[in-house]
Design a protein around this motif. Structure first.
Motif, short mmCIF file in Angstrom:
data_model
loop_
_atom_site.label_atom_id
_atom_site.label_comp_id
_atom_site.label_asym_id
_atom_site.label_seq_id
_atom_site.Cartn_x
_atom_site.Cartn_y
_atom_site.Cartn_z
N GLU A 1 0.83 -1.21 0.00
CA GLU A 1 0.00 0.00 0.00
C GLU A 1 0.86 1.26 0.00
O GLU A 1 0.56 2.23 -0.71
N ASP B 1 2.25 1.99 -3.43
CA ASP B 1 1.27 2.62 -4.32
C ASP B 1 1.21 4.12 -4.11
O ASP B 1 1.16 4.91 -5.08
N ASP C 1 -7.52 4.46 4.46
CA ASP C 1 -7.24 3.55 3.35
C ASP C 1 -7.63 2.11 3.70
O ASP C 1 -7.25 1.58 4.74
N GLY D 1 -6.82 -0.81 2.31
CA GLY D 1 -5.71 -1.75 2.35
C GLY D 1 -4.89 -1.63 3.62
O GLY D 1 -4.48 -2.65 4.22
N LEU D 2 -4.63 -0.42 4.03
CA LEU D 2 -3.87 -0.19 5.27
C LEU D 2 -4.68 -0.62 6.49
O LEU D 2 -4.11 -1.12 7.48
#
Length: 305
Positions: free
Chosen positions: A145, A148, A168, A170-171
Motif C-alpha cells: 500500500e 502505491d 485507506d 488496504g492499510l
C-alpha cells in the motif's frame, strides 16, 4: 478283573471334564480381557501424560521468547516507525518530503518482513504459528500500500495524506492482521500462565462482550492483556502502545477513583476515553510495574521486564 464303568459313571466323568475345560476357558478369556483392558487404560494414561507434556511445552518460556525476537521485535520496529512517520507527515511541506517519508516507511516494512520471515515457530504452538503468519501478511500489505502511494504522481500535503492513509482500506486490513497477531500472541502468553497456575480463575469473563470494571479487577494481568488484545483487534484500534500499557492506565483510573468520578462502568468505556484523550503511552506498564504488578506471574519476555 477290572470292572467297566457304567454309563452313569462315564457321563459324570465327561461332565466333570467338560466343566474343567469351561472353567479353564473362562479363566483365560477373563485374563486376556483384563489384560486388554489394563493395556488400554495404560495407553490412555500415557496419551494423557503426553498431551499434558505437549501442551505445557507448546507455550513455554522458550517459545514465547523465540516469537518475541523472531517476529514481534521486527514488527515493533515497524510500528514505531509508522507512528513516527505519521507525525513527520504533519510537518511535511512538499511532495518531495512526503515521498521521502513514505519511502522510508516502505523500506522499514520490507526490512521487518524479511527479519520476521527468517525462522518459524514450532508445530505444537499453533497460536504462535498463526501470529507469525498474520504479522507477515500485515507487513506485506503495509509495504504494498505504501508503494502505491509512494509511486503516485499527485502526492498530497502531509496533513491531508495522513488522513487519507488512516482511511485507506488496504492499510486498515494491514492493521487488522497486525492486531490479530497481537491477540494470538497474548493468547499464547495466557496459555503459558495456565501451566503456571492450573487453577486460574475467572477465565469465563474473557468471553464477555462488555466487561464491567468490577469484573476487570478480578482478572490477572495476563488475562487483562488478552482481553484488551482482542478488544483492540475487534476495533480495530491500531496504536503505538501494547495491551499492558493500556491495562496499566485502566487500573490507574479504577484505583485512583477517576473511573467513578467520570461514571465509567465498563472496560469499553475506559478504553474509549483513554484512546480519545491520548492518555496511554508506550512505556506506561514499565513505569508502573514495580508499584502495581510486582506479584503478577509473567513470562520472561523483554516487554514485561
Amino acid at each position: 478283573m477290572r470292572k467297566q464303568w457304567s454309563r452313569t459313571e462315564y457321563a459324570f466323568v465327561m461332565s466333570f471334564i467338560f466343566m474343567l475345560v469351561c472353567v479353564a476357558v473362562a479363566f483365560f478369556y477373563g485374563f486376556l480381557a483384563g489384560t486388554d483392558k489394563a493395556e488400554a487404560k495404560y495407553k490412555t494414561l500415557l496419551a494423557d501424560k503426553d498431551k499434558v507434556r505437549s501442551e505445557a511445552g507448546a507455550y513455554d518460556q522458550s517459545s514465547l521468547a523465540s516469537y518475541y525476537h523472531l517476529a514481534y521485535l521486527p514488527y515493533e520496529d515497524f510500528r514505531t516507525a509508522w507512528f513516527d512517520g505519521l507525525a513527520a507527515l504533519d510537518n511535511a511541506a512538499t511532495s518531495k518530503e512526503t515521498g521521502a517519508i513514505l519511502a522510508e516507511l516502505r523500506k522499514q516494512a520490507d526490512s521487518s518482513y524479511e527479519r520476521a520471515a527468517e525462522g518459524s515457530m514450532p508445530a505444537n504452538s499453533p497460536l504462535l504459528q498463526d501470529a507469525q503468519k498474520d504479522l507477515l501478511k500485515s507487513l506485506k500489505l503495509f509495504s504494498q500500500e505504501l508503494a502505491d502511494y509512494e509511486g503516485s504522481t499527485a502526492l498530497q500535503s502531509g496533513t491531508k495524506l495522513a488522513s487519507v492513509l488512516d482511511k485507506d482500506a488496504g492499510l486498515t486490513e494491514a492493521k487488522r492482521f497486525a492486531l490479530t497477531a497481537q491477540e494470538e500472541y497474548y493468547s499464547a502468553i495466557l496459555e503459558w500462565n495456565k501451566t503456571q497456575v492450573p487453577e486460574l480463575k475467572h477465565s469465563d469473563l474473557l468471553g464477555e462482550k462488555v466487561l464491567s470494571l468490577k469484573s476487570w479487577n478480578s482478572l490477572s494481568l495476563n488475562q487483562k492483556n488478552q482481553y484488551l488484545a482482542k478488544l483492540l483487534a475487534d476495533g480495530p484500534l491500531f496504536s503505538n502502545y501494547a495491551p499492558q500499557d493500556l491495562a496499566a492506565q485502566i487500573d490507574m483510573l479504577v484505583s485512583d477513583g477517576h473511573s467513578s468520578k467520570m461514571k465509567l462502568n465498563s472496560v469499553q468505556d475506559a478504553v474509549e476515553i483513554l484512546s480519545a484523550t491520548g492518555a496511554v503511552r508506550p512505556e506506561d506498564f514499565t513505569r508502573l510495574k514495580a508499584k502495581r504488578y510486582s506479584k503478577e506471574i509473567l513470562p520472561l519476555i523483554p516487554f514485561f521486564s
